[in-house]
Design a protein around this motif. Structure first.
Motif, short mmCIF file in Angstrom:
data_model
loop_
_atom_site.label_atom_id
_atom_site.label_comp_id
_atom_site.label_asym_id
_atom_site.label_seq_id
_atom_site.Cartn_x
_atom_site.Cartn_y
_atom_site.Cartn_z
N THR A 97 16.90 53.67 -11.25
CA THR A 97 15.98 53.90 -12.35
C THR A 97 16.19 55.29 -12.93
O THR A 97 16.33 56.27 -12.18
N LEU A 118 16.99 50.18 -14.50
CA LEU A 118 15.79 50.32 -15.32
C LEU A 118 15.80 51.66 -16.03
O LEU A 118 15.98 52.71 -15.40
N ASP A 120 13.03 53.71 -17.77
CA ASP A 120 11.56 53.66 -17.76
C ASP A 120 11.00 54.88 -18.47
O ASP A 120 11.01 55.99 -17.93
N THR A 122 7.80 56.65 -20.80
CA THR A 122 6.40 56.58 -21.22
C THR A 122 6.25 56.81 -22.71
O THR A 122 5.19 56.53 -23.27
N GLN A 154 16.49 46.36 -17.47
CA GLN A 154 15.17 46.48 -18.07
C GLN A 154 15.07 47.81 -18.82
O GLN A 154 15.51 48.84 -18.31
N ARG A 156 11.93 49.93 -20.63
CA ARG A 156 10.51 50.04 -20.90
C ARG A 156 10.25 51.32 -21.69
O ARG A 156 10.68 52.40 -21.29
N ALA A 157 9.56 51.19 -22.81
CA ALA A 157 9.25 52.35 -23.64
C ALA A 157 8.02 52.04 -24.47
O ALA A 157 7.79 50.88 -24.84
#
Length: 207
Positions: A97, A118, A120, A122, A154, A156-157
């Motif tokens: 990650t 990943l 990841d 925020t 993956q 993610r944001a």
């Protein structure tokens, strides 16, 4: 040629007009070029240093086989997490990650994500024109403990912008074609043809 070395920097401020480089060595005679090295820079404030133009992790040149580029990452420390800049090439290995607040892929940057990895965030992911996020698959050709277990990646944001000319791609990274007279891999792999055709890979199911 020899591989580029490794540079790890922690500093409060970045400033200046010089270069941070970990290039691979050029080939001698018919040998291969050395792979680029690794650069990681943690900092608090950038006072005009050109992170993109002044970072070089190129592979060495060769008449036979040039070296692959290395990896580089800048991590700006903030109260809400790291702001990441990937100026050239970076790789997230399988099942690993990379986490932070925001991530910038400037023009021409390449982020390679291996199967099961990943990214990841925020905050925001920005891919500028010419940037590429290459999403590789793993466990693509055979079952794992008698079950198909292909893994993608993956991302993610909170928000994401892929500018014109940028790409987030997994082309050809699903279950594989195994060759002539063989069915394709995956739970939905196609049957082989009567002559020289092979069945294509398939995920199976619907949707």
């Amino acid at each position: 040629g020899g591989a580029g070395g490794s540079i790890y920097i922690e500093t409060g401020q970045l400033v200046g007009t010089g270069v941070i480089a970990a290039n691979g060595g050029d080939a001698i005679w018919n040998s291969g070029g050395g792979g680029g090295g690794r650069v990681a820079v943690y900092f608090d404030e950038n006072l005009g240093f050109d992170m993109v133009g002044a970072t070089d992790v190129s592979g060495g040149s060769s008449n036979n086989e040039a070296g692959f580029p290395g990896t580089a990452i800048y991590l700006q420390r903030t109260a809400t997490g790291h702001h990441l800049t990937l100026p050239t090439t970076f790789r997230i290995e399988e099942e690993r990650t990379l986490a932070g607040r925001d991530c910038l892929l400037p023009a021409g940057a390449l982020l390679e994500m291996e199967g099961g990895s990943l990214l990841d965030l925020t905050g925001h992911l920005q891919a500028e024109p010419g940037a590429v996020v290459w999403c590789r698959g793993s466990n693509r050709a055979a079952e794992v403990v008698r079950a198909w277990a292909g893994r993608g990646v993956q991302i993610r944001a909170a928000s994401m912008a892929v500018e014109a000319g940028a790409q987030v791609t997994a082309d050809g990274q699903g279950y594989t074609l195994n060759g002539i007279f063989q069915s394709g891999s995956g739970p939905g792999g196609g049957s082989h043809g009567n002559w020289y055709g092979g069945g294509g890979g398939g995920h199976g199911g619907s949707g």
